[in-house]
Design an enzyme around this catalytic site. Structure first.
Site, PDB file in Angstrom:
ATOM      1  CG  ASP A  25      -2.150   0.889   1.009  1.00  0.00           C
ATOM      2  OD1 ASP A  25      -3.253   0.336   0.842  1.00  0.00           O
ATOM      3  OD2 ASP A  25      -1.995   2.130   0.962  1.00  0.00           O
ATOM      4  CE  LYS A  30      -5.209   2.074   4.352  1.00  0.00           C
ATOM      5  NZ  LYS A  30      -5.770   2.187   2.991  1.00  0.00           N
ATOM      6  CG  LEU A 147     -14.807  -8.749   1.425  1.00  0.00           C
ATOM      7  CD1 LEU A 147     -15.026  -7.750   2.539  1.00  0.00           C
ATOM      8  CD2 LEU A 147     -13.401  -9.320   1.532  1.00  0.00           C
ATOM      9  CG  PHE A 246     -29.817  -7.527   1.228  1.00  0.00           C
ATOM     10  CD1 PHE A 246     -29.095  -8.374   2.045  1.00  0.00           C
ATOM     11  CD2 PHE A 246     -29.241  -6.324   0.857  1.00  0.00           C
ATOM     12  CE1 PHE A 246     -27.838  -8.036   2.490  1.00  0.00           C
ATOM     13  CE2 PHE A 246     -27.983  -5.971   1.298  1.00  0.00           C
ATOM     14  CZ  PHE A 246     -27.266  -6.831   2.109  1.00  0.00           C
ATOM     15  CB  CYS A 257     -19.814  -1.375  -1.601  1.00  0.00           C
ATOM     16  SG  CYS A 257     -18.264  -1.659  -0.741  1.00  0.00           S
TER      17      CYS A 257
HETATM   18  C1  UGA Z   1     -21.879  -4.943  -0.046  1.00  0.00           C
HETATM   19  C2  UGA Z   1     -22.286  -6.318  -0.622  1.00  0.00           C
HETATM   20  O1  UGA Z   1     -23.278  -6.915   0.216  1.00  0.00           O
HETATM   21  C3  UGA Z   1     -21.072  -7.234  -0.728  1.00  0.00           C
HETATM   22  O2  UGA Z   1     -21.437  -8.466  -1.325  1.00  0.00           O
HETATM   23  C4  UGA Z   1     -20.007  -6.554  -1.577  1.00  0.00           C
HETATM   24  O3  UGA Z   1     -18.828  -7.337  -1.678  1.00  0.00           O
HETATM   25  C5  UGA Z   1     -19.649  -5.219  -0.932  1.00  0.00           C
HETATM   26  O4  UGA Z   1     -20.840  -4.398  -0.847  1.00  0.00           O
HETATM   27  C6  UGA Z   1     -18.614  -4.544  -1.805  1.00  0.00           C
HETATM   28  O5  UGA Z   1     -18.959  -4.144  -2.922  1.00  0.00           O
HETATM   29  O6  UGA Z   1     -17.432  -4.513  -1.437  1.00  0.00           O
HETATM   30  P1  UGA Z   1     -21.384  -4.003   2.415  1.00  0.00           P
HETATM   31  O7  UGA Z   1     -21.117  -2.671   1.795  1.00  0.00           O
HETATM   32  O8  UGA Z   1     -20.448  -4.511   3.459  1.00  0.00           O
HETATM   33  O9  UGA Z   1     -21.431  -5.156   1.292  1.00  0.00           O
HETATM   34  O10 UGA Z   1     -22.837  -3.865   3.048  1.00  0.00           O
HETATM   35  P2  UGA Z   1     -24.189  -4.735   3.033  1.00  0.00           P
HETATM   36  O11 UGA Z   1     -24.155  -5.780   4.063  1.00  0.00           O
HETATM   37  O12 UGA Z   1     -24.498  -5.143   1.649  1.00  0.00           O
HETATM   38  O13 UGA Z   1     -25.233  -3.621   3.504  1.00  0.00           O
HETATM   39  C7  UGA Z   1     -25.434  -2.451   2.716  1.00  0.00           C
HETATM   40  C8  UGA Z   1     -26.443  -1.527   3.320  1.00  0.00           C
HETATM   41  O14 UGA Z   1     -27.753  -2.022   3.137  1.00  0.00           O
HETATM   42  C9  UGA Z   1     -26.302  -1.237   4.811  1.00  0.00           C
HETATM   43  O15 UGA Z   1     -26.399   0.172   4.996  1.00  0.00           O
HETATM   44  C10 UGA Z   1     -27.493  -1.944   5.430  1.00  0.00           C
HETATM   45  O16 UGA Z   1     -27.932  -1.315   6.606  1.00  0.00           O
HETATM   46  C11 UGA Z   1     -28.514  -1.819   4.315  1.00  0.00           C
HETATM   47  N1  UGA Z   1     -29.596  -2.836   4.349  1.00  0.00           N
HETATM   48  C12 UGA Z   1     -29.301  -4.156   4.238  1.00  0.00           C
HETATM   49  C13 UGA Z   1     -30.916  -2.426   4.436  1.00  0.00           C
HETATM   50  O17 UGA Z   1     -31.211  -1.220   4.507  1.00  0.00           O
HETATM   51  N2  UGA Z   1     -31.913  -3.374   4.420  1.00  0.00           N
HETATM   52  C14 UGA Z   1     -31.629  -4.694   4.323  1.00  0.00           C
HETATM   53  O18 UGA Z   1     -32.582  -5.487   4.318  1.00  0.00           O
HETATM   54  C15 UGA Z   1     -30.303  -5.088   4.238  1.00  0.00           C
END
Ligand code: UGA
Length: 426
Positions: A25, A30, A147, A246, A257
């Site tokens: 990096d 970091k 992930l 979801f 993301c």
């Molecule tokens: C997301 C994807 O789920 C991963 O598969 C992907 O690898 C990652 O982006 C990435 O592109 O690196 P992440 O950003 O860690 O992962 O978050 P999520 O778990 O997907 O949650 C996203 C948002 O959706 C959160 O703010 C959560 O509170 C919200 N959410 C989730 C809802 O509002 N309602 C739901 O039912 C589920």
């Protein structure tokens, strides 16, 4: 290449699979933290695995590109944030990583992109490599990462699928060898071209975002008609073509993301002249953002019509539980908006306080739930951490000024709060 969330986790995962790993990096701070076995971010379980890998001698960190040249396979894991003032992703770090590697590698290595990128990036990176590399056998492949923050260990060691975007049988063979222990445990592998691999990642995130915005669109109809979105969600979820996951209505999605990947896909569709696709994606984003405004309105209603001079306790700063990431956090956005309406906002989050303070030093922060709720006119639950869901309404009653609670995640049991004399809105 890149030792942020994605890169550090991937490096640890690769070392655990038994490979010799050098993680690079450009950020010295970091690398010095990681080299002394400290994670620069919060991720359950990952710290122990980092220590294990460092002790095994299979993982080391560096700030020098030159230390990485001898690798057989290079994974590019650098960030692709949204460009300020544009829907597009900023690809400068991806371009730099491919260019710097191509300039140095002089053996038939493979450079594998893991960063989330707009379709067509791999093709451009292959051109960069051709232009800068002295060895014509250096190849580009794409292996997107799925992930989730807060679940990074499980998602890395037991992914639900592996996508190999490759342009030659040699690249596929090498990727299969790298991931052999995971493949032998039965993880499905989809082998395709680089462009499809890139799009797989973006469309997975867009679909997840669309599911959340779809149920939030139904929540709007429920509010307008007096229907209840929670039993509706349960009923939809029993259909395994739809699925319950979801499909949580509430404040919507944030993070580093989903929002930016959605916007980059929208820009890509518009560039391709696919206006109907761009419109679909744009509506998903816009419904999501409208939830933050709705939360602010419901909070104002609970306060009797104004935020001015009111004390508002905001529970949650992280964009979701089990992370300290506050990028595009819906919780912080609502806190900031209430502050802009002249409320006295006090925030508490179990792990994201330092990041939140850095992003919004103008807000006030409290070390405990009770401290944040002290003399509050309104409590807003905006990130569904377990400790917030488990709060005791009777106990909180003794510290607040007025018993008003807004549940932005449909996470609480309304009956418990009503029974303790609270005005509850969700
Ligand atoms: C997301 C994807 O789920 C991963 O598969 C992907 O690898 C990652 O982006 C990435 O592109 O690196 P992440 O950003 O860690 O992962 O978050 P999520 O778990 O997907 O949650 C996203 C948002 O959706 C959160 O703010 C959560 O509170 C919200 N959410 C989730 C809802 O509002 N309602 C739901 O039912 C589920």
């Amino acid at each position: 290449m890149g030792s942020g969330y994605l890169g550090a986790t991937h490096a640890i995962g690769m070392a655990l699979l038994g490979h010799d790993v050098v993680a690079m990096d450009i950020e010295k701070e970091k690398i010095s933290l990681l080299s002394s076995c400290e994670l620069p971010f919060f991720e359950p379980g990952l710290g122990e695995l980092l220590r294990k890998c460092m002790e095994s001698g299979r993982l080391r960190f560096t700030t020098s590109y030159d230390d990485t040249v001898e690798a057989d396979i290079h994974f590019v894991c650098v960030g692709t944030p949204q460009l300020p003032g544009s829907l597009n992703a900023d690809l400068r770090w991806v371009e730099t990583a491919f260019t710097e590697l191509a300039r140095r590698i002089c053996s038939p290595a493979i450079i594998v992109g893991k960063s989330t990128v707009p379709t067509g990036t791999a093709r451009r990176m292959a051109e960069i490599v051709r232009r800068h590399s002295s060895d014509p056998r250096v190849e580009v492949a794409w292996n997107p990462e799925f992930l989730r923050e807060g679940r990074a260990v499980e998602d890395t060691l037991k992914p639900n699928r592996l996508i190999f975007g490759v342009e030659s049988p040699h690249a596929e063979k090498l990727l299969r060898a790298v991931y052999r222990p995971i493949i032998e445990r039965g993880c499905p592998v989809v082998v395709t071209d680089c462009t499809t691999a890139e799009l797989t990642k973006v469309s997975a995130n867009a679909f997840l975002a669309m599911k959340i915005s779809f149920i939030n669109a139904m929540a709007k109809i429920c509010e307008a008609t007096g229907a209840d979105v929670l039993p509706l969600t349960e009923a939809l979820g029993y259909d395994d073509r739809i699925g319950r996951r979801f499909l949580g209505p509430g404040l919507g999605f944030g993070g580093g993301c989903l929002p930016k990947d959605l916007r980059a896909l929208c820009a890509c569709a518009a560039d391709l002249g696919l206006d109907d696709v761009a419109l679909l994606i744009r509506q998903v984003d816009s419904i999501n953002l409208s939830r933050r405004h709705r939360a602010l309105v419901l909070g104002r209603e609970l306060l009797g019509g104004t935020y001015v001079g009111k004390r508002v306790c905001v529970l949650g700063a992280a964009f979701k539980p089990n992370t300290d990431d506050v990028r595009d956090s819906p919780a912080l956005a609502v806190g900031v908006a209430a502050h802009a309406e002249n409320a006295h906002v006090v925030i508490h989050d179990p792990v994201a306080m330092n990041n939140a303070k850095r992003a919004h030093p103008e807000l006030e922060y409290a070390e405990t739930i009770v401290e944040a709720a002290s003399e509050a006119d309104l409590v807003m639950l905006l990130t569904d951490w377990t400790e917030f869901i488990d709060m005791d309404p009777e106990l909180l009653s003794t510290t607040v000024r007025s018993r008003n609670i807004f549940d932005g995640r449909n996470a609480l049991t309304p009956e418990r709060w009503h029974a303790a004399g609270w005005n509850y809105r969700a």
